[in-house]
Design a protein around this motif. Structure first.
Motif, PDB file in Angstrom:
ATOM      1  N   UNK A 164       0.493  -1.352   0.379  1.00 47.22           N
ATOM      2  CA  UNK A 164      -0.232   0.055  -0.357  1.00 47.22           C
ATOM      3  C   UNK A 164       0.853   1.560   0.287  1.00 47.22           C
ATOM      4  N   UNK A 165       2.182   1.100  -0.157  1.00 48.29           N
ATOM      5  CA  UNK A 165       2.976   2.584   0.633  1.00 48.29           C
ATOM      6  C   UNK A 165       3.379   2.673  -0.966  1.00 48.29           C
ATOM      7  N   UNK A 166       3.313   4.243  -1.161  1.00 45.65           N
ATOM      8  CA  UNK A 166       3.205   4.846  -2.510  1.00 45.65           C
ATOM      9  C   UNK A 166       4.847   4.853  -3.339  1.00 45.65           C
ATOM     10  N   UNK A 167       5.881   4.527  -3.104  1.00 48.47           N
ATOM     11  CA  UNK A 167       6.925   4.148  -3.246  1.00 48.47           C
ATOM     12  C   UNK A 167       6.810   2.633  -3.992  1.00 48.47           C
ATOM     13  N   UNK A 168       6.308   2.129  -3.352  1.00 42.61           N
ATOM     14  CA  UNK A 168       6.451   0.732  -3.375  1.00 42.61           C
ATOM     15  C   UNK A 168       5.201   0.756  -4.834  1.00 42.61           C
ATOM     16  N   UNK A 169       3.404   0.952  -5.279  1.00 39.17           N
ATOM     17  CA  UNK A 169       2.722   1.725  -6.059  1.00 39.17           C
ATOM     18  C   UNK A 169       3.566   1.958  -7.028  1.00 39.17           C
ATOM     19  N   UNK A 170       4.178   3.026  -6.735  1.00 41.64           N
ATOM     20  CA  UNK A 170       5.437   3.692  -7.844  1.00 41.64           C
ATOM     21  C   UNK A 170       5.674   2.821  -8.493  1.00 41.64           C
ATOM     22  N   UNK A 171       6.768   2.701  -8.018  1.00 40.13           N
ATOM     23  CA  UNK A 171       7.694   1.394  -8.769  1.00 40.13           C
ATOM     24  C   UNK A 171       6.827   0.236  -9.668  1.00 40.13           C
ATOM     25  N   UNK A 172       5.793  -0.563  -8.816  1.00 43.64           N
ATOM     26  CA  UNK A 172       4.706  -1.066 -10.148  1.00 43.64           C
ATOM     27  C   UNK A 172       4.372  -0.577 -10.807  1.00 43.64           C
ATOM     28  N   UNK A 173       4.180   0.461 -10.671  1.00 38.01           N
ATOM     29  CA  UNK A 173       3.712   1.543 -12.361  1.00 38.01           C
ATOM     30  C   UNK A 173       4.624   1.876 -13.179  1.00 38.01           C
ATOM     31  N   UNK A 174       5.947   1.582 -12.713  1.00 39.57           N
ATOM     32  CA  UNK A 174       6.634   1.980 -13.912  1.00 39.57           C
ATOM     33  C   UNK A 174       7.550   0.580 -14.358  1.00 39.57           C
ATOM     34  N   UNK A 175       7.191  -0.083 -13.590  1.00 39.02           N
ATOM     35  CA  UNK A 175       8.080  -1.483 -14.165  1.00 39.02           C
ATOM     36  C   UNK A 175       6.911  -2.301 -14.942  1.00 39.02           C
ATOM     37  N   UNK A 176       5.559  -2.553 -14.632  1.00 46.62           N
ATOM     38  CA  UNK A 176       4.440  -2.895 -15.119  1.00 46.62           C
ATOM     39  C   UNK A 176       3.397  -1.786 -15.363  1.00 46.62           C
ATOM     40  N   UNK A 177       2.630  -1.015 -15.568  1.00 47.64           N
ATOM     41  CA  UNK A 177       1.296  -0.530 -15.561  1.00 47.64           C
ATOM     42  C   UNK A 177       0.029  -1.086 -15.425  1.00 47.64           C
ATOM     43  N   UNK A 178       0.219  -2.333 -16.543  1.00 50.50           N
ATOM     44  CA  UNK A 178      -0.751  -2.949 -16.190  1.00 50.50           C
ATOM     45  C   UNK A 178      -0.891  -3.507 -15.511  1.00 50.50           C
ATOM     46  N   UNK A 179      -0.294  -4.148 -14.358  1.00 52.19           N
ATOM     47  CA  UNK A 179      -0.549  -5.094 -13.005  1.00 52.19           C
ATOM     48  C   UNK A 179      -1.746  -3.873 -12.101  1.00 52.19           C
ATOM     49  N   UNK A 180      -1.733  -4.156 -11.859  1.00 52.30           N
ATOM     50  CA  UNK A 180      -3.218  -3.703 -10.944  1.00 52.30           C
ATOM     51  C   UNK A 180      -2.876  -4.813  -9.196  1.00 52.30           C
ATOM     52  N   UNK A 181      -2.629  -4.434  -8.241  1.00 51.11           N
ATOM     53  CA  UNK A 181      -1.423  -4.926  -7.235  1.00 51.11           C
ATOM     54  C   UNK A 181      -2.529  -4.830  -6.280  1.00 51.11           C
ATOM     55  N   UNK A 182      -3.144  -6.572  -5.504  1.00 47.40           N
ATOM     56  CA  UNK A 182      -3.618  -6.549  -4.997  1.00 47.40           C
ATOM     57  C   UNK A 182      -4.199  -5.990  -3.684  1.00 47.40           C
ATOM     58  N   UNK A 183      -4.767  -6.148  -2.327  1.00 38.60           N
ATOM     59  CA  UNK A 183      -5.155  -5.596  -1.551  1.00 38.60           C
ATOM     60  C   UNK A 183      -4.023  -6.706  -0.286  1.00 38.60           C
ATOM     61  N   UNK A 184      -3.468  -5.594   0.624  1.00 37.75           N
ATOM     62  CA  UNK A 184      -2.305  -6.501   1.948  1.00 37.75           C
ATOM     63  C   UNK A 184      -3.190  -7.970   2.689  1.00 37.75           C
ATOM     64  N   UNK A 185      -4.686  -7.771   2.520  1.00 37.54           N
ATOM     65  CA  UNK A 185      -5.642  -8.462   2.989  1.00 37.54           C
ATOM     66  C   UNK A 185      -5.006 -10.108   1.826  1.00 37.54           C
ATOM     67  N   UNK A 186      -5.370  -9.615   0.658  1.00 34.98           N
ATOM     68  CA  UNK A 186      -5.045 -10.446  -0.300  1.00 34.98           C
ATOM     69  C   UNK A 186      -3.376 -11.515  -0.214  1.00 34.98           C
ATOM     70  N   UNK A 187      -2.324 -11.042   0.276  1.00 32.76           N
ATOM     71  CA  UNK A 187      -1.417 -11.361   0.045  1.00 32.76           C
ATOM     72  C   UNK A 187      -1.698 -12.044   1.582  1.00 32.76           C
ATOM     73  N   UNK A 188      -1.658 -11.444   3.022  1.00 31.90           N
ATOM     74  CA  UNK A 188      -2.214 -12.277   3.905  1.00 31.90           C
ATOM     75  C   UNK A 188      -2.519 -13.237   4.266  1.00 31.90           C
ATOM     76  N   UNK A 189      -3.881 -13.356   3.476  1.00 30.52           N
ATOM     77  CA  UNK A 189      -4.992 -14.279   3.905  1.00 30.52           C
ATOM     78  C   UNK A 189      -4.316 -15.693   2.504  1.00 30.52           C
ATOM     79  N   UNK A 190      -4.176 -15.572   1.689  1.00 31.84           N
ATOM     80  CA  UNK A 190      -4.225 -16.439   0.249  1.00 31.84           C
ATOM     81  C   UNK A 190      -2.253 -16.206   0.058  1.00 31.84           C
ATOM     82  N   UNK A 191      -2.112 -15.093  -0.613  1.00 35.26           N
ATOM     83  CA  UNK A 191      -0.986 -15.667  -1.691  1.00 35.26           C
ATOM     84  C   UNK A 191       0.226 -16.429  -0.500  1.00 35.26           C
TER      85      UNK A 191
END
Length: 555
Positions: A124-151
């Motif tokens: 959810x951090x701004x810096x991480x979102x910016x990084x992912x947007x630069x690397x792959x703008x077509x990727x929609x980052x899932x929520x923190x709950x998705x990572x903590x409960x599933x991934x």
């Protein structure tokens, strides 16, 4: 222009190759010249009103404009032509959540969180979102709950299944366990397994780290150990589970209450305790106390730290910070002493600088004699530092290393005529503390001797006398005969007690011709115990491998 009711002249339908919707409302005029039908493709006629429009091959703009202006209600007049999306627009389309690319990136983020122990909130951090947007703008980052409960839980279950599959194939498993406290003052107990795979590769996966909210009593620790053994299915019939812990009484009691064993004290921890005894010799303790006072002063004062750095640059010394030791870790005391001696010139120059001179009246620097003793003690402690570092970084530690290393350290602590009083006292304290470790109970010492003999690096047992060497290999032979003999009996391989009741076999032509002339000695008539003795003797007589070699490569 024709009448509003539509054209009266004959019109030709356009060929199928013309796909534009305007051709539903326009056609080519037809003329008859000398009775011959001729299609005029230089013009088109509106089927609604008969208006004639010039036609240039492939250009339908004029017809489309006519329909839009004069016949907006006709079917298809308002329909826009369907165009193929541009590549740039297609690249901006977000990935579907179940696409291979999206799932691959999500899994990679899960590995990043787990391997680097990052908080789930990092997504959810701004810096991480910016990084992912630069690397792959077509990727929609899932929520923190998705990572903590599933991934991450899914990744854990996958890895757990792999580890349990390997554990199930291991004939025996050893454990190490220790308790620790996090920065949030929460108590945890970690359990690590050690085993050898079928490919003779050692594995040391961390099985679990569990919080322990109760006090660290032997009973509570025993329950946690038994739960780990049951969950990971470590127990084997007729096989012990050796457990390595520190030398704390509650850890020893926990192993005994859990019915595991033998319990083996951590050798690095034993070195730590022996070294602490050495550096706490009264005179040495006072010397270290002076150094701690100097180090604390430079840690506490930003002005002093700046002056020290200036002196380091002036004297062309490494711009290292001084190290303050931790009382429970002797190697930090070694590092503090080593760093002080490295920087002693810069330290003395800084303390005598006019900027600091008024504030250091209660700080006593080391005399030349103190420096000489410190250098002597540092050289004395160097083997212990090397052993501690080696044990802490060793990828394949084994109990076979304990007794050779212990003997080597005790030998290095032998007194010398050139030793100062402090050095002699430090050596004595370390030697006396270490000498009695791993000697009780006798069964543990015998177990360690046998494991050392089975290691091709130390199998010569050159660190013990001849009598102990002979007894160790004799015990090893007896244990091997007992274990293999039992296994053979369990598998039904024992020699039959009755006579051979099978029908006689017809002899071959070769047997009839030569009879008993070339009969070989029956190798099976040799006693099983004698065969084992020969194998052990052959192993003992064979050359060993270098001490830095891999003992499992010889298997």
């Amino acid at each position: 222009m024709a009448s509003a009711s539509g054209p009266t002249e004959e019109l030709e339908k356009p060929p199928p190759s013309l796909k534009s919707h305007v051709w539903e409302h326009f056609g080519f005029p037809v003329k008859y010249i000398d009775g011959k039908r001729v299609v005029d493709k230089t013009a088109t006629v509106c089927r609604q009103c008969g208006t004639r429009k010039p036609y240039d091959t492939g250009n339908t703009l004029c017809m489309a404009a006519h329909l839009k202006r004069h016949h907006p209600s006709v079917t298809g007049a308002k329909t826009r032509a369907v165009h193929q999306p541009l590549i740039s627009a297609a690249l901006k389309q977000p990935f579907a959540a179940q696409s291979d690319r999206a799932k691959g990136i999500t899994e990679a983020i899960g590995v990043f969180i787990a391997a680097d122990m990052m908080p789930y909130s990092v997504v959810q951090n701004k810096g991480f979102k910016h990084l992912m947007n630069v690397l792959e703008p077509r990727y929609d980052i899932p929520s923190r709950a998705h990572f903590s409960e599933k991934v991450v839980p899914s990744m854990y279950e996958q890895q757990k299944s792999k580890v349990m599959a390997e554990l199930s194939q291991a004939s025996s498993v050893a454990l190490t366990t220790d308790g620790w406290t996090s920065r949030a003052t929460e108590n945890y107990v970690t359990v690590t397994a050690h085993y050898i795979t079928a490919e003779w590769e050692i594995r040391s996966p961390v099985l679990q780290t569990r919080p322990l909210y109760e006090s660290h009593t032997g009973t509570n620790l025993a329950h946690l150990l038994m739960a780990a053994v049951a969950e990971w299915r470590i127990e084997r019939p007729n096989t012990n589970i050796p457990v390595t812990t520190d030398n704390a009484k509650n850890q020893i009691n926990a192993v005994n209450e859990a019915g595991l064993g033998p319990q083996i004290g951590c050798f690095a921890h034993a070195i730590n305790l022996a070294s602490q005894k050495g550096i706490k010799v009264s005179k040495m303790d006072r010397l270290l106390g002076r150094i701690r006072k100097v180090v604390s002063y430079f840690h506490r004062s930003s002005t002093a730290a700046h002056v020290l750095k200036t002196k380091q640059d002036m004297l062309q010394l490494p711009t290292h910070k001084l190290i303050h030791d931790v009382p429970t870790r002797w190697n930090s005391t070694y590092d503090m002493l080593e760093r002080y001696l490295e920087q002693q010139t810069a330290i003395y120059s800084a303390l005598t600088d006019k900027t600091l001179k008024k504030n250091v009246r209660d700080i006593i620097t080391l005399s030349d004699e103190d420096v000489r003793v410190a250098e002597e003690v540092l050289q004395l402690l160097k083997p212990l530092k090397v052993v501690t570092t080696m044990l802490s970084t060793e990828t394949a530690p084994s109990v076979s290393m304990i007794l050779p290393l212990k003997t080597r350290i005790i030998q290095s602590m032998a007194p010398s005529e050139e030793d100062s009083t402090i050095t002699r006292d430090v050596k004595t304290a370390i030697r006396e503390d270490l000498k009695h470790r791993y000697t009780s109970p006798p069964a543990l010492q015998d177990y360690l001797h046998r494991t050392t003999a089975l290691d091709p690096r130390f199998k010569s047992l050159s660190h013990v006398d001849l009598a102990l060497r002979l007894r160790t290999y004799s015990d090893l032979t007896t244990e091997t005969v007992s274990s293999l003999g039992t296994a053979d009996c369990e598998e039904g391989q024992a020699a039959p007690t009755g006579g051979d009741t099978s029908p006689p076999q017809k002899k071959s032509a070769m047997a009839e011709l030569f009879g008993d002339t070339f009969v070989q000695k029956d190798m099976g008539s040799k006693a099983f115990a004698d065969t084992i003795k020969e194998e052990v003797a052959s192993y003992e007589a064979a050359s060993g491998i270098p001490v830095d070699g891999d003992p499992l490569m010889c298997a």
